[in-house]
Design a protein around this motif. Structure first.
Motif, PDB file in Angstrom:
ATOM      1  N   PHE A  97       0.828  -1.205   0.000  1.00 39.03           N
ATOM      2  CA  PHE A  97       0.000   0.000   0.000  1.00 39.03           C
ATOM      3  C   PHE A  97       0.867   1.261   0.000  1.00 39.03           C
ATOM      4  O   PHE A  97       0.543   2.251  -0.647  1.00 39.03           O
ATOM      5  CB  PHE A  97      -0.940   0.002   1.197  1.00 39.03           C
ATOM      6  CG  PHE A  97      -2.103  -0.941   1.049  1.00 39.03           C
ATOM      7  CD1 PHE A  97      -2.763  -1.056  -0.163  1.00 39.03           C
ATOM      8  CD2 PHE A  97      -2.538  -1.707   2.109  1.00 39.03           C
ATOM      9  CE1 PHE A  97      -3.840  -1.920  -0.307  1.00 39.03           C
ATOM     10  CE2 PHE A  97      -3.612  -2.573   1.978  1.00 39.03           C
ATOM     11  CZ  PHE A  97      -4.269  -2.682   0.761  1.00 39.03           C
ATOM     12  N   ILE A  98       1.978   1.239   0.740  1.00 42.45           N
ATOM     13  CA  ILE A  98       2.892   2.382   0.723  1.00 42.45           C
ATOM     14  C   ILE A  98       3.508   2.539  -0.663  1.00 42.45           C
ATOM     15  O   ILE A  98       3.658   3.651  -1.181  1.00 42.45           O
ATOM     16  CB  ILE A  98       3.991   2.211   1.790  1.00 42.45           C
ATOM     17  CG1 ILE A  98       3.384   2.259   3.196  1.00 42.45           C
ATOM     18  CG2 ILE A  98       5.064   3.288   1.635  1.00 42.45           C
ATOM     19  CD1 ILE A  98       4.385   1.964   4.299  1.00 42.45           C
ATOM     20  N   ALA A  99       3.860   1.403  -1.277  1.00 41.74           N
ATOM     21  CA  ALA A  99       4.489   1.441  -2.601  1.00 41.74           C
ATOM     22  C   ALA A  99       3.566   2.049  -3.649  1.00 41.74           C
ATOM     23  O   ALA A  99       3.986   2.898  -4.444  1.00 41.74           O
ATOM     24  CB  ALA A  99       4.915   0.037  -3.018  1.00 41.74           C
ATOM     25  N   VAL A 164      11.777   1.291  -1.421  1.00 37.65           N
ATOM     26  CA  VAL A 164      12.036   0.509  -0.203  1.00 37.65           C
ATOM     27  C   VAL A 164      10.790  -0.293   0.169  1.00 37.65           C
ATOM     28  O   VAL A 164      10.868  -1.479   0.519  1.00 37.65           O
ATOM     29  CB  VAL A 164      12.443   1.432   0.965  1.00 37.65           C
ATOM     30  CG1 VAL A 164      12.470   0.658   2.280  1.00 37.65           C
ATOM     31  CG2 VAL A 164      13.807   2.056   0.680  1.00 37.65           C
ATOM     32  N   ALA A 165       9.627   0.356   0.081  1.00 37.45           N
ATOM     33  CA  ALA A 165       8.375  -0.331   0.407  1.00 37.45           C
ATOM     34  C   ALA A 165       8.112  -1.453  -0.590  1.00 37.45           C
ATOM     35  O   ALA A 165       7.645  -2.540  -0.208  1.00 37.45           O
ATOM     36  CB  ALA A 165       7.220   0.663   0.398  1.00 37.45           C
ATOM     37  N   GLY A 166       8.401  -1.217  -1.865  1.00 37.54           N
ATOM     38  CA  GLY A 166       8.213  -2.261  -2.872  1.00 37.54           C
ATOM     39  C   GLY A 166       9.092  -3.463  -2.598  1.00 37.54           C
ATOM     40  O   GLY A 166       8.652  -4.615  -2.722  1.00 37.54           O
ATOM     41  N   ALA A 167      10.347  -3.189  -2.206  1.00 41.53           N
ATOM     42  CA  ALA A 167      11.246  -4.290  -1.852  1.00 41.53           C
ATOM     43  C   ALA A 167      10.718  -5.036  -0.627  1.00 41.53           C
ATOM     44  O   ALA A 167      10.809  -6.265  -0.541  1.00 41.53           O
ATOM     45  CB  ALA A 167      12.652  -3.752  -1.587  1.00 41.53           C
ATOM     46  N   GLY A 168      10.152  -4.276   0.318  1.00 46.09           N
ATOM     47  CA  GLY A 168       9.565  -4.911   1.500  1.00 46.09           C
ATOM     48  C   GLY A 168       8.390  -5.791   1.140  1.00 46.09           C
ATOM     49  O   GLY A 168       8.206  -6.877   1.721  1.00 46.09           O
TER      50      GLY A 168
END
Length: 327
Positions: A97-99, A164-168
């Motif tokens: 959701f952040i991504a 970073v969020a996508g990697a997470g």
């Protein structure tokens, strides 16, 4: 408990229905978010918390009725469930959701589905489980299909926190399969999924207190399939189909199917979501999206065919199965 290779075909069927369930519920979630009645994090909290309540209720009933499967908890099992709930339920959704808030949706989806590569590499390199050629072909086709379908170059922009969020999200999705694979070898699927969801609900309750949840929004309506639909009905589909059913079937598949194969099949979710959105919401599918879907389907067929051969001819070794798939 080892993967039940002779029944790998059953695992393929379960994984496909799980992906169908995840994907079919996507447009229902989108309708709720588009209405503005619930934020993405509140939606994630509602689906995880309600799914936990439903599954834990079934667990309690099974215990009271004496039909509880025989198993014994260890400290390692407790930590496994905590990791599964925190990563497989919470981290993947929050990071995604952040991504999508900071990146184009196509880029965010591409990040998340790089989990297909992560799982295969982790299994081959760190777990020392060499993967057959069919799996690597399936992984390549799945990633290529996701790239073509999502078209991440459209409106491309890169944001540090979004990346970073996508990697997470990719790591959380990979953890869902890898931890789930290990968990199904130690615990019953229902208990693993129910307690994992319970952990996720508790984690989210610390971040988003339940008493501040906008319960009044459940009585409002959102536009779905061209008409106003009560939000509680849309959320019921998200909870029962897109969470309870999807997670239980996904974990059940891992009892029969290695995680690298399961992740390839899971990419069907994005194709199913696009098709349902086209059929129900009237969203347009471009030629590129259709082409990407065909590529994903091809990757799934490659993996499923290998599983079929392992099911019908369990006496063959990997070399013989590989030779048959070349014919």
């Amino acid at each position: 408990m080892a993967r039940l290779e002779p029944h790998a075909g059953r695992g393929v069927s379960l994984a496909i229905v799980s992906a169908l369930s995840f994907g079919a519920a996507g447009p229902f979630s989108k309708a709720v978010l588009t209405s503005g009645e619930l934020s993405p994090l509140r939606l994630a909290q509602f689906r995880i918390t309600m799914a936990a309540a439903v599954m834990l209720g079934v667990v309690v009933v099974r215990h009271l009725s004496g039909t509880r499967p025989a198993y014994r908890w260890t400290a390692a099992d407790v930590w496994l469930v905590i990791a599964y709930g925190s990563l497989g339920f919470v981290a993947v959704q929050i990071c995604y959701f952040i991504a999508i808030d900071r990146l184009p949706v196509g880029v965010a989806l591409l990040f998340e589905y790089m989990s297909v590569v992560l799982v295969a590499v982790y299994a081959a390199v760190l777990q020392h489980r060499p993967q057959p050629r069919a799996v690597w072909v399936g992984v390549t086709l799945a990633v290529a299909g996701v790239v073509v379908l999502t078209q991440p170059w459209s409106g491309f922009r890169l944001n540090a926190w979004g990346s970073v969020a996508g990697a997470g999200a990719a790591l959380g999705c990979a953890a869902y399969f890898l931890i789930g694979e290990r968990g199904t070898a130690r615990l019953p699927v229902l208990e693993l999924t129910a307690y994992g969801a319970g952990v996720g609900a508790i984690v989210l309750a610390f971040v988003l207190p339940v008493w501040t949840f906008p319960f009044s929004a459940l009585g409002h309506s959102a536009r779905f399939a061209g008409q106003g639909t009560p939000i509680w009905i849309l959320l019921s589909v998200v909870v029962f189909v897109g969470t309870v059913l999807a997670y239980l079937l996904g974990m059940s598949a891992l009892a029969y199917l290695p995680s690298p194969s399961a992740t390839v099949i899971a990419t069907l979710e994005i194709l199913v979501g696009a098709v349902v959105a086209w059929g129900v919401l009237g969203e347009h599918m471009t030629a590129a999206e259709i082409g990407g879907g065909v590529i994903i389907l091809t990757g799934v067929v490659v993996v499923a065919e290998r599983a079929r051969l392992r099911t019908e001819l369990p006496e063959l070794d990997d070399v013989q199965v590989r030779d048959l798939t070349r014919m």
